[in-house]
Motif scaffolding. Structure first.
Motif, PDB file in Angstrom:
ATOM      1  N   LEU A   8      31.297 -23.358  26.379  1.00 43.07           N
ATOM      2  CA  LEU A   8      32.396 -22.486  26.742  1.00 43.07           C
ATOM      3  C   LEU A   8      31.880 -21.085  27.079  1.00 43.07           C
ATOM      4  CD1 LEU A   8      35.493 -22.506  26.842  1.00 43.07           C
ATOM      5  CD2 LEU A   8      35.471 -21.648  24.521  1.00 43.07           C
ATOM      6  N   GLY A   9      32.296 -20.549  28.222  1.00 44.17           N
ATOM      7  CA  GLY A   9      31.905 -19.213  28.650  1.00 44.17           C
ATOM      8  C   GLY A   9      30.601 -19.150  29.424  1.00 44.17           C
ATOM      9  N   GLU A  10      29.887 -20.247  29.520  1.00 41.85           N
ATOM     10  CA  GLU A  10      28.586 -20.263  30.211  1.00 41.85           C
ATOM     11  C   GLU A  10      28.781 -20.276  31.726  1.00 41.85           C
ATOM     12  OE1 GLU A  10      24.443 -22.832  30.056  1.00 41.85           O
ATOM     13  OE2 GLU A  10      26.060 -23.304  28.677  1.00 41.85           O
ATOM     14  N   SER A  11      27.927 -19.550  32.450  1.00 41.04           N
ATOM     15  CA  SER A  11      27.934 -19.558  33.911  1.00 41.04           C
ATOM     16  C   SER A  11      27.036 -20.674  34.409  1.00 41.04           C
ATOM     17  CB  SER A  11      27.438 -18.225  34.470  1.00 41.04           C
ATOM     18  OG  SER A  11      28.359 -17.208  34.186  1.00 41.04           O
ATOM     19  N   ARG A  25      30.667 -24.188  46.913  1.00 40.60           N
ATOM     20  CA  ARG A  25      29.498 -24.181  46.034  1.00 40.60           C
ATOM     21  C   ARG A  25      29.358 -22.766  45.494  1.00 40.60           C
ATOM     22  NH1 ARG A  25      23.441 -26.201  47.322  1.00 40.60           N
ATOM     23  NH2 ARG A  25      22.455 -25.154  45.575  1.00 40.60           N
ATOM     24  N   GLY A  26      28.845 -22.622  44.294  1.00 44.05           N
ATOM     25  CA  GLY A  26      28.625 -21.281  43.780  1.00 44.05           C
ATOM     26  C   GLY A  26      28.679 -21.220  42.272  1.00 44.05           C
ATOM     27  N   ILE A  27      28.846 -20.000  41.791  1.00 39.41           N
ATOM     28  CA  ILE A  27      28.852 -19.748  40.355  1.00 39.41           C
ATOM     29  C   ILE A  27      30.261 -19.992  39.792  1.00 39.41           C
ATOM     30  CG2 ILE A  27      28.456 -18.031  38.539  1.00 39.41           C
ATOM     31  CD1 ILE A  27      25.925 -18.939  40.005  1.00 39.41           C
ATOM     32  N   TYR A  28      30.302 -20.761  38.717  1.00 39.64           N
ATOM     33  CA  TYR A  28      31.536 -21.085  38.000  1.00 39.64           C
ATOM     34  C   TYR A  28      31.318 -20.751  36.533  1.00 39.64           C
ATOM     35  CZ  TYR A  28      33.444 -23.783  41.940  1.00 39.64           C
ATOM     36  OH  TYR A  28      33.954 -24.165  43.146  1.00 39.64           O
ATOM     37  N   THR A  29      32.409 -20.479  35.826  1.00 39.08           N
ATOM     38  CA  THR A  29      32.358 -20.231  34.387  1.00 39.08           C
ATOM     39  C   THR A  29      33.065 -21.368  33.671  1.00 39.08           C
ATOM     40  OG1 THR A  29      32.374 -17.850  34.756  1.00 39.08           O
ATOM     41  CG2 THR A  29      32.959 -18.608  32.547  1.00 39.08           C
ATOM     42  N   ILE A  30      32.406 -21.957  32.677  1.00 40.88           N
ATOM     43  CA  ILE A  30      33.001 -23.037  31.904  1.00 40.88           C
ATOM     44  C   ILE A  30      34.137 -22.463  31.070  1.00 40.88           C
ATOM     45  CG2 ILE A  30      32.609 -24.770  30.095  1.00 40.88           C
ATOM     46  CD1 ILE A  30      31.108 -25.391  32.716  1.00 40.88           C
ATOM     47  N   THR A  31      35.354 -22.994  31.250  1.00 42.65           N
ATOM     48  CA  THR A  31      36.514 -22.511  30.506  1.00 42.65           C
ATOM     49  C   THR A  31      37.014 -23.522  29.483  1.00 42.65           C
ATOM     50  OG1 THR A  31      38.022 -23.315  32.210  1.00 42.65           O
ATOM     51  CG2 THR A  31      37.277 -21.016  32.387  1.00 42.65           C
ATOM     52  N   LYS A  59      26.939 -33.741  36.001  1.00 48.04           N
ATOM     53  CA  LYS A  59      25.880 -34.019  36.973  1.00 48.04           C
ATOM     54  C   LYS A  59      25.976 -33.144  38.227  1.00 48.04           C
ATOM     55  CE  LYS A  59      28.326 -37.949  38.951  1.00 48.04           C
ATOM     56  NZ  LYS A  59      28.339 -39.390  39.029  1.00 48.04           N
ATOM     57  N   GLN A  60      27.098 -32.435  38.404  1.00 48.79           N
ATOM     58  CA  GLN A  60      27.281 -31.533  39.533  1.00 48.79           C
ATOM     59  C   GLN A  60      26.903 -30.090  39.194  1.00 48.79           C
ATOM     60  OE1 GLN A  60      31.492 -32.936  40.008  1.00 48.79           O
ATOM     61  NE2 GLN A  60      30.946 -32.748  42.162  1.00 48.79           N
ATOM     62  N   LEU A  61      26.400 -29.860  37.980  1.00 52.56           N
ATOM     63  CA  LEU A  61      26.153 -28.491  37.515  1.00 52.56           C
ATOM     64  C   LEU A  61      24.690 -28.237  37.215  1.00 52.56           C
ATOM     65  CD1 LEU A  61      29.096 -28.277  34.952  1.00 52.56           C
ATOM     66  CD2 LEU A  61      29.087 -27.466  37.323  1.00 52.56           C
ATOM     67  N   LEU A  62      24.278 -27.004  37.460  1.00 51.99           N
ATOM     68  CA  LEU A  62      22.962 -26.501  37.072  1.00 51.99           C
ATOM     69  C   LEU A  62      23.183 -25.225  36.267  1.00 51.99           C
ATOM     70  CD1 LEU A  62      21.033 -26.654  40.465  1.00 51.99           C
ATOM     71  CD2 LEU A  62      20.730 -28.185  38.518  1.00 51.99           C
ATOM     72  N   PRO A  63      22.284 -24.890  35.355  1.00 58.49           N
ATOM     73  CA  PRO A  63      22.389 -23.573  34.702  1.00 58.49           C
ATOM     74  C   PRO A  63      22.325 -22.482  35.772  1.00 58.49           C
ATOM     75  CG  PRO A  63      20.746 -24.950  33.612  1.00 58.49           C
ATOM     76  CD  PRO A  63      21.160 -25.664  34.873  1.00 58.49           C
ATOM     77  N   ALA A  64      23.142 -21.454  35.658  1.00 55.00           N
ATOM     78  CA  ALA A  64      23.172 -20.395  36.663  1.00 55.00           C
ATOM     79  C   ALA A  64      21.816 -19.721  36.811  1.00 55.00           C
ATOM     80  CB  ALA A  64      24.250 -19.374  36.331  1.00 55.00           C
ATOM     81  N   ALA A  65      21.061 -19.557  35.742  1.00 55.53           N
ATOM     82  CA  ALA A  65      19.745 -18.917  35.815  1.00 55.53           C
ATOM     83  C   ALA A  65      18.783 -19.772  36.634  1.00 55.53           C
ATOM     84  CB  ALA A  65      19.185 -18.706  34.415  1.00 55.53           C
ATOM     85  N   ALA A  66      18.895 -21.094  36.573  1.00 55.89           N
ATOM     86  CA  ALA A  66      18.013 -21.992  37.320  1.00 55.89           C
ATOM     87  C   ALA A  66      18.356 -21.969  38.812  1.00 55.89           C
ATOM     88  CB  ALA A  66      18.122 -23.421  36.799  1.00 55.89           C
TER      89      ALA A  66
END
Length: 68
Positions: A8-11, A25-31, A59-66
């Protein structure tokens, strides 16, 4: 099934698939972290670009830092 990779709260970086249509495509925040099914774990995530909430699979997500 293994525990959720994101919290929760992770980008995260969302990578849409062809069947997702015109989802950006882009940056999302887990709610919200949701129970998974037999195929993958799921989340509600808010797009930082358009503010829309979407149901996404892990499987559609990557850590934002990566993704940077």
């Amino acid at each position: 099934m293994s525990p959720h990779k994101f919290h929760l709260g992770e980008s995260v970086e969302f990578l849409p698939q062809p069947w997702d249509g015109p989802v950006p495509r882009g940056i999302y925040t887990i709610t919200r972290v949701l129970p998974g099914d037999d195929f993958d774990r799921t989340y509600h995530a808010r797009c930082e670009r358009d503010g829309h909430m979407r149901l996404v699979r892990e499987k559609q997500l990557l850590p934002a830092a990566a993704a940077a």
